[in-house]
Design a protein around this motif. Sequence first.
Motif, PDB file in Angstrom:
ATOM      1  N   ASN A 190       0.847  -1.191   0.000  1.00 49.70           N
ATOM      2  CA  ASN A 190       0.000   0.000   0.000  1.00 49.70           C
ATOM      3  C   ASN A 190       0.887   1.246   0.000  1.00 49.70           C
ATOM      4  O   ASN A 190       1.661   1.481   0.928  1.00 49.70           O
ATOM      5  CB  ASN A 190      -0.899  -0.009   1.236  1.00 49.70           C
ATOM      6  N   GLU A 191       0.776   2.041  -1.037  1.00 55.09           N
ATOM      7  CA  GLU A 191       1.649   3.208  -1.198  1.00 55.09           C
ATOM      8  C   GLU A 191       1.427   4.273  -0.131  1.00 55.09           C
ATOM      9  O   GLU A 191       2.299   5.113   0.105  1.00 55.09           O
ATOM     10  CB  GLU A 191       1.443   3.822  -2.588  1.00 55.09           C
ATOM     11  N   LYS A 192       0.283   4.254   0.521  1.00 56.98           N
ATOM     12  CA  LYS A 192      -0.001   5.267   1.541  1.00 56.98           C
ATOM     13  C   LYS A 192       0.633   4.952   2.896  1.00 56.98           C
ATOM     14  O   LYS A 192       0.630   5.798   3.780  1.00 56.98           O
ATOM     15  CB  LYS A 192      -1.516   5.417   1.726  1.00 56.98           C
ATOM     16  N   ILE A 193       1.153   3.734   3.050  1.00 52.11           N
ATOM     17  CA  ILE A 193       1.702   3.323   4.338  1.00 52.11           C
ATOM     18  C   ILE A 193       3.220   3.455   4.338  1.00 52.11           C
ATOM     19  O   ILE A 193       3.907   2.943   3.457  1.00 52.11           O
ATOM     20  CB  ILE A 193       1.302   1.874   4.670  1.00 52.11           C
ATOM     21  N   SER A 194       3.739   4.155   5.352  1.00 52.77           N
ATOM     22  CA  SER A 194       5.184   4.242   5.572  1.00 52.77           C
ATOM     23  C   SER A 194       5.507   3.585   6.917  1.00 52.77           C
ATOM     24  O   SER A 194       4.604   3.278   7.699  1.00 52.77           O
ATOM     25  CB  SER A 194       5.650   5.700   5.551  1.00 52.77           C
ATOM     26  N   TRP A 195       6.815   3.403   7.205  1.00 51.82           N
ATOM     27  CA  TRP A 195       7.208   2.566   8.331  1.00 51.82           C
ATOM     28  C   TRP A 195       8.223   3.253   9.230  1.00 51.82           C
ATOM     29  O   TRP A 195       9.155   3.897   8.780  1.00 51.82           O
ATOM     30  CB  TRP A 195       7.786   1.244   7.814  1.00 51.82           C
ATOM     31  N   LYS A 196       8.012   3.086  10.526  1.00 51.72           N
ATOM     32  CA  LYS A 196       8.956   3.555  11.551  1.00 51.72           C
ATOM     33  C   LYS A 196       9.186   2.391  12.513  1.00 51.72           C
ATOM     34  O   LYS A 196       8.653   2.355  13.621  1.00 51.72           O
ATOM     35  CB  LYS A 196       8.387   4.765  12.296  1.00 51.72           C
ATOM     36  N   LEU A 197       9.966   1.399  12.051  1.00 49.39           N
ATOM     37  CA  LEU A 197      10.234   0.236  12.872  1.00 49.39           C
ATOM     38  C   LEU A 197      11.402   0.521  13.816  1.00 49.39           C
ATOM     39  O   LEU A 197      12.177   1.460  13.608  1.00 49.39           O
ATOM     40  CB  LEU A 197      10.547  -0.966  11.988  1.00 49.39           C
ATOM     41  N   ASN A 198      11.513  -0.309  14.852  1.00 49.92           N
ATOM     42  CA  ASN A 198      12.544  -0.144  15.875  1.00 49.92           C
ATOM     43  C   ASN A 198      12.467   1.239  16.514  1.00 49.92           C
ATOM     44  O   ASN A 198      13.482   1.851  16.840  1.00 49.92           O
ATOM     45  CB  ASN A 198      13.941  -0.369  15.271  1.00 49.92           C
ATOM     46  N   ASN A 199      11.227   1.710  16.699  1.00 44.92           N
ATOM     47  CA  ASN A 199      10.991   2.999  17.360  1.00 44.92           C
ATOM     48  C   ASN A 199       9.926   2.796  18.435  1.00 44.92           C
ATOM     49  O   ASN A 199       8.820   2.306  18.143  1.00 44.92           O
ATOM     50  CB  ASN A 199      10.533   4.058  16.360  1.00 44.92           C
ATOM     51  N   THR A 200      10.256   3.168  19.657  1.00 48.19           N
ATOM     52  CA  THR A 200       9.352   2.973  20.790  1.00 48.19           C
ATOM     53  C   THR A 200       8.641   4.274  21.133  1.00 48.19           C
ATOM     54  O   THR A 200       9.302   5.294  21.376  1.00 48.19           O
ATOM     55  CB  THR A 200      10.126   2.495  22.030  1.00 48.19           C
ATOM     56  N   PRO A 201       7.300   4.290  21.152  1.00 47.16           N
ATOM     57  CA  PRO A 201       6.569   5.496  21.556  1.00 47.16           C
ATOM     58  C   PRO A 201       6.881   5.853  23.013  1.00 47.16           C
ATOM     59  O   PRO A 201       6.888   4.970  23.883  1.00 47.16           O
ATOM     60  CB  PRO A 201       5.105   5.093  21.395  1.00 47.16           C
ATOM     61  N   GLY A 213       1.371  15.144  17.627  1.00 45.17           N
ATOM     62  CA  GLY A 213       2.494  14.291  17.278  1.00 45.17           C
ATOM     63  C   GLY A 213       2.712  13.168  18.270  1.00 45.17           C
ATOM     64  O   GLY A 213       2.088  13.103  19.326  1.00 45.17           O
ATOM     65  N   LEU A 214       3.614  12.247  17.890  1.00 51.19           N
ATOM     66  CA  LEU A 214       4.011  11.140  18.749  1.00 51.19           C
ATOM     67  C   LEU A 214       5.529  11.165  18.897  1.00 51.19           C
ATOM     68  O   LEU A 214       6.255  11.130  17.897  1.00 51.19           O
ATOM     69  CB  LEU A 214       3.578   9.802  18.149  1.00 51.19           C
ATOM     70  N   GLU A 215       6.000  11.254  20.122  1.00 46.57           N
ATOM     71  CA  GLU A 215       7.438  11.230  20.367  1.00 46.57           C
ATOM     72  C   GLU A 215       7.894   9.775  20.476  1.00 46.57           C
ATOM     73  O   GLU A 215       7.297   8.982  21.211  1.00 46.57           O
ATOM     74  CB  GLU A 215       7.789  11.989  21.644  1.00 46.57           C
ATOM     75  N   VAL A 216       8.959   9.418  19.731  1.00 46.55           N
ATOM     76  CA  VAL A 216       9.464   8.055  19.724  1.00 46.55           C
ATOM     77  C   VAL A 216      10.963   8.055  20.014  1.00 46.55           C
ATOM     78  O   VAL A 216      11.655   9.053  19.785  1.00 46.55           O
ATOM     79  CB  VAL A 216       9.188   7.353  18.376  1.00 46.55           C
ATOM     80  N   ARG A 217      11.441   6.914  20.505  1.00 50.17           N
ATOM     81  CA  ARG A 217      12.878   6.740  20.742  1.00 50.17           C
ATOM     82  C   ARG A 217      13.406   5.667  19.806  1.00 50.17           C
ATOM     83  O   ARG A 217      12.909   4.546  19.777  1.00 50.17           O
ATOM     84  CB  ARG A 217      13.153   6.350  22.190  1.00 50.17           C
ATOM     85  N   ASN A 218      14.446   6.016  19.049  1.00 56.39           N
ATOM     86  CA  ASN A 218      15.051   5.089  18.114  1.00 56.39           C
ATOM     87  C   ASN A 218      15.782   3.986  18.875  1.00 56.39           C
ATOM     88  O   ASN A 218      16.592   4.262  19.773  1.00 56.39           O
ATOM     89  CB  ASN A 218      16.023   5.815  17.185  1.00 56.39           C
ATOM     90  N   GLY A 219      15.519   2.729  18.520  1.00 52.79           N
ATOM     91  CA  GLY A 219      16.101   1.608  19.240  1.00 52.79           C
ATOM     92  C   GLY A 219      17.585   1.441  19.020  1.00 52.79           C
ATOM     93  O   GLY A 219      18.272   0.820  19.835  1.00 52.79           O
ATOM     94  N   GLU A 220      18.122   1.975  17.934  1.00 53.99           N
ATOM     95  CA  GLU A 220      19.546   1.844  17.645  1.00 53.99           C
ATOM     96  C   GLU A 220      20.346   2.999  18.218  1.00 53.99           C
ATOM     97  O   GLU A 220      21.375   2.797  18.866  1.00 53.99           O
ATOM     98  CB  GLU A 220      19.771   1.759  16.134  1.00 53.99           C
ATOM     99  N   THR A 221      19.870   4.218  17.997  1.00 56.05           N
ATOM    100  CA  THR A 221      20.628   5.399  18.393  1.00 56.05           C
ATOM    101  C   THR A 221      20.196   5.964  19.746  1.00 56.05           C
ATOM    102  O   THR A 221      20.949   6.703  20.381  1.00 56.05           O
ATOM    103  CB  THR A 221      20.492   6.501  17.339  1.00 56.05           C
TER     104      THR A 221
END
Length: 324
Positions: A190-201, A213-221
Amino acid sequence: MHKVVILGTGPAGLTAAIYLARANMNPLIIDGDQPGGQLTLTTEIENFPGFVDGIMGPELMDNMRKQAERFGAVFKSGWATAVDTSQRPFKLQISGLGEIQTEALILSTGASAKLLHIPGELDSIGTGVSTCATCDGFFYRGKKIIVVGGGDSAMEEASFLTRFASEVTVVHRRDELRASKIMQDRARQNEKISWKLNNTPVAVMNNGTKVTGLEVRNGETGELEVIETDGIFVAIGHTPNTAFLNGQLDTDETGYIQVKPGTTETNIPGIFACGDVQDKKYRQAITAAGSGCMAAMDTERYLEGQEIIDWSQTLSEPSYNKST
């Protein structure tokens, strides 16, 4: 001693109360710890039949309650902490009320949506945070939406929300999704869906009137980032409110009460289940209300000792003596 007790006051429990009160069954309804159920957390409902311009969730529940009271239903505040189903009458332990005995019991305790338990989330329910895409997706036509979760429910809600939103971002705390391959493939195509994996709200951002908005923390950095959005749909599952039953009724592996197909009958005669506590597929106000009607009719027939006729067998066999 009561003829019938109903646990829960969502659309299923209140519909059952209306039907039983009109049948002079004098039902006693226990509010539960969230009187009115999940709809009290919903702002406007536009898909409940009969309300052309929609109706507020709390108003709909209040109207249904008043309708039941009009016919003689009695409501008490409290919630069930234990149930003894080993013999009739059934014995219920109700907080603030003590022990109550009843000949029949209707369970409409619902299921609670799992939440993230992060700052700003509870305060934003109804103003940008939702747990039901089917209920609230329409209000986000042409807007940016975030779906939190990585299972089949999240993929299904994300795909559904693309009918309305300009873009949908899936946020998941792991770098891999838990959803089945077919659901993942459908969402990724689905072209309308993008991804923010390895991110914790970590927090929901709200300007006082709506979500921003939603603040997230990157799991790697470990870096924090705010993803701008108009709405956040939390899709990490539901928990049926059945813990107080202590395993006395048959449930599936996730705790939903199992009923005899086509009825609201549980494995214990005299105990019936309706609404989201036994429905993990539809979870809509209208389907819950319909099952509440079924539970009331099943209960009435049970209490009156009437046999429920299987018309499919009756019509398939001649009524005359085959030997003649």
